[in-house]
Design a protein around this motif. Structure first.
Motif, mmCIF file in Angstrom:
data_model
loop_
_atom_site.group_PDB
_atom_site.id
_atom_site.type_symbol
_atom_site.label_atom_id
_atom_site.label_comp_id
_atom_site.label_asym_id
_atom_site.label_seq_id
_atom_site.Cartn_x
_atom_site.Cartn_y
_atom_site.Cartn_z
ATOM 1 N N UNK A 10 -42.956 42.078 33.892
ATOM 2 C CA UNK A 10 -43.747 43.306 33.823
ATOM 3 C C UNK A 10 -43.546 43.996 32.471
ATOM 4 N N UNK A 11 -42.302 44.020 31.975
ATOM 5 C CA UNK A 11 -42.045 44.603 30.649
ATOM 6 C C UNK A 11 -42.747 43.794 29.563
ATOM 7 N N UNK A 12 -42.720 42.468 29.689
ATOM 8 C CA UNK A 12 -43.397 41.597 28.732
ATOM 9 C C UNK A 12 -44.905 41.882 28.742
ATOM 10 N N UNK A 13 -45.474 41.987 29.930
ATOM 11 C CA UNK A 13 -46.905 42.277 30.082
ATOM 12 C C UNK A 13 -47.254 43.603 29.398
ATOM 13 N N UNK A 14 -46.467 44.643 29.674
ATOM 14 C CA UNK A 14 -46.743 45.960 29.120
ATOM 15 C C UNK A 14 -46.623 45.961 27.599
ATOM 16 N N UNK A 15 -45.633 45.253 27.079
ATOM 17 C CA UNK A 15 -45.427 45.163 25.632
ATOM 18 C C UNK A 15 -46.628 44.488 24.954
ATOM 19 N N UNK A 16 -47.087 43.373 25.521
ATOM 20 C CA UNK A 16 -48.227 42.650 24.956
ATOM 21 C C UNK A 16 -49.488 43.498 25.051
ATOM 22 N N UNK A 17 -49.696 44.117 26.200
ATOM 23 C CA UNK A 17 -50.874 44.964 26.393
ATOM 24 C C UNK A 17 -50.875 46.117 25.394
ATOM 25 N N UNK A 18 -49.741 46.779 25.237
ATOM 26 C CA UNK A 18 -49.648 47.898 24.284
ATOM 27 C C UNK A 18 -49.933 47.431 22.858
ATOM 28 N N UNK A 19 -49.416 46.255 22.511
ATOM 29 C CA UNK A 19 -49.663 45.711 21.176
ATOM 30 C C UNK A 19 -51.133 45.437 20.936
ATOM 31 N N UNK A 20 -51.817 44.924 21.951
ATOM 32 C CA UNK A 20 -53.241 44.648 21.829
ATOM 33 C C UNK A 20 -54.038 45.949 21.711
ATOM 34 N N UNK A 21 -53.656 46.951 22.497
ATOM 35 C CA UNK A 21 -54.335 48.243 22.426
ATOM 36 C C UNK A 21 -54.143 48.880 21.045
ATOM 37 N N UNK A 22 -52.946 48.718 20.474
ATOM 38 C CA UNK A 22 -52.682 49.236 19.127
ATOM 39 C C UNK A 22 -53.577 48.567 18.089
#
Length: 108
Positions: A10-22
């Motif tokens: 879940x942390x990995x998912x959130x990190x990747x998602x946040x990076x894509x949104x950035x």
């Protein structure tokens, strides 16, 4: 969080998602990219009940480091193109070159 995912995933998912949104990617696309990346990692580490052959034999997302990342058909491997052609029931796919497979998949 999907039931099968651990807190780490879940942390990995959130990190990747946040990076894509950035990077300016839409919310839906960021979620899809993150989920696909996490699921591939899970498959390669034996955490998933089912896994595609390409997920198991391809480089991990961390090894690949963005190579082939969201570049469309030209960025996929010959094996990935072949699997797409197989799903689309393209005639003569077994004797096609990578370029021919890419053209056949894109034409459908």
């Amino acid at each position: 969080m999907p039931e099968a995912w651990s807190e780490k995933r879940e942390r990995q998912y959130q990190h990747i998602k946040d990076g894509q949104l950035d990077k300016g990617v839409s919310e839906d696309e960021a979620e899809e990219i993150a989920a696909r990346t996490v699921n591939k990692s899970r498959a390669q580490e034996g955490e998933a009940e089912e896994a595609s052959r390409s997920s198991l034999e391809d480089k991990s997302p961390s090894e690949r480091g963005g190579e082939r990342s969201h570049t469309g058909a030209q960025g996929r491997t010959k094996e990935q193109l072949y699997q797409d052609a197989r799903r689309q029931d393209v005639d003569g796919r077994s004797s096609m070159t990578k370029e021919e497979l890419r053209d056949a998949v894109e034409d459908r």
